[in-house]
Design an enzyme around this catalytic site. Structure first.
Site, PDB file in Angstrom:
ATOM      1  N   ASN A 122       1.682   4.346  15.089  1.00 25.25           N
ATOM      2  CA  ASN A 122       0.814   3.997  14.193  1.00 25.25           C
ATOM      3  C   ASN A 122       0.571   2.318  14.392  1.00 25.25           C
ATOM      4  OD1 ASN A 122       3.771   3.542  13.267  1.00 25.25           O
ATOM      5  ND2 ASN A 122       3.451   2.881  11.402  1.00 25.25           N
ATOM      6  N   GLN A 123      -0.664   2.040  13.864  1.00 28.94           N
ATOM      7  CA  GLN A 123      -1.237   0.573  14.001  1.00 28.94           C
ATOM      8  C   GLN A 123      -1.822   0.163  12.528  1.00 28.94           C
ATOM      9  OE1 GLN A 123      -0.894  -0.949  17.398  1.00 28.94           O
ATOM     10  NE2 GLN A 123       0.449   0.903  17.768  1.00 28.94           N
TER      11      GLN A 123
ATOM     12  N   GLU B 241      -0.054  10.103  14.458  1.00 33.26           N
ATOM     13  CA  GLU B 241      -0.766  11.467  14.823  1.00 33.26           C
ATOM     14  C   GLU B 241      -2.200  11.231  15.061  1.00 33.26           C
ATOM     15  OE1 GLU B 241       2.530  11.822  11.503  1.00 33.26           O
ATOM     16  OE2 GLU B 241       0.999  10.551  12.054  1.00 33.26           O
TER      17      GLU B 241
ATOM     18  N   CYS C  75      -3.599  13.343   8.216  1.00 28.15           N
ATOM     19  CA  CYS C  75      -3.287  13.642   9.776  1.00 28.15           C
ATOM     20  C   CYS C  75      -3.290  15.050   9.910  1.00 28.15           C
ATOM     21  CB  CYS C  75      -1.721  12.967   9.943  1.00 28.15           C
ATOM     22  SG  CYS C  75      -2.022  11.300  10.366  1.00 28.15           S
TER      23      CYS C  75
END
Length: 160
Positions: free
Chosen positions: A62-63, A75, A115
């Site tokens: 994750n960013q 994801e 996601c």
């Protein structure tokens, strides 16, 4: 009025050690990807690894972004990379691990709704289910044989 009963089936392993060698190795890749997460706002890190039918493994983390919620989940980072770099490949297995910098996560943490929708899109496109394994930092690992167990009422192109 009709009643419609929806049931989901998940399989739960007590730990990563109960997984097959292939899935254990994929989950280890997800754990490594989690270490690359950029999560200064939520302090919640997620890593994902996807095994493709061509043998490639694609990872993502994750960013986050200061203009919250402009970041991207692990994801979807991995799924969209796989889709752009290997458009003909099928996704066979997805391994997801999530952790908090505030407290240790010990129960399986499934993908968020956005996601799940992204996974559903690719499952529909490839016309074969994708096995999904998810866990916290430690502890039990849950397995779903298809996204349909996690998102029974999928929004797809048939409604557009």
């Amino acid at each position: 009025m009709k009643e419609k009963k929806i049931e989901s089936t998940l399989y739960v392993f007590d730990s990563i050690n109960e997984l097959s060698n292939q899935v254990k190795a994929l989950m280890q890749k997800a754990i490594e990807a989690r270490a690359n997460a950029y999560a200064p706002y939520s302090n919640f890190t997620v890593g994902t690894a996807i095994l493709l039918d061509n043998g490639q493994i694609v990872t993502g983390s994750n960013q986050e972004n200061a203009s919250y919620p402009s970041g991207l989940c692990a994801e979807r980072t991995a799924i969209y990379y796989a889709g752009s770099q290997f458009p003909e490949a099928k996704m066979l297995l997805i391994a997801i691990t999530a952790g908090s910098k505030r407290n240790q996560t010990t129960k399986p943490i499934p993908p968020c709704g956005a996601c799940r929708q992204a996974i559903a899109e690719y499952e529909i496109k490839q016309k074969t289910p994708i096995e999904i394994y998810f866990m916290g930092e430690t502890g039990a690992v849950a397995k779903s044989n298809s996204l349909a167990n996690l998102l029974p009422f999928v929004f797809d192109k048939s409604v557009l």
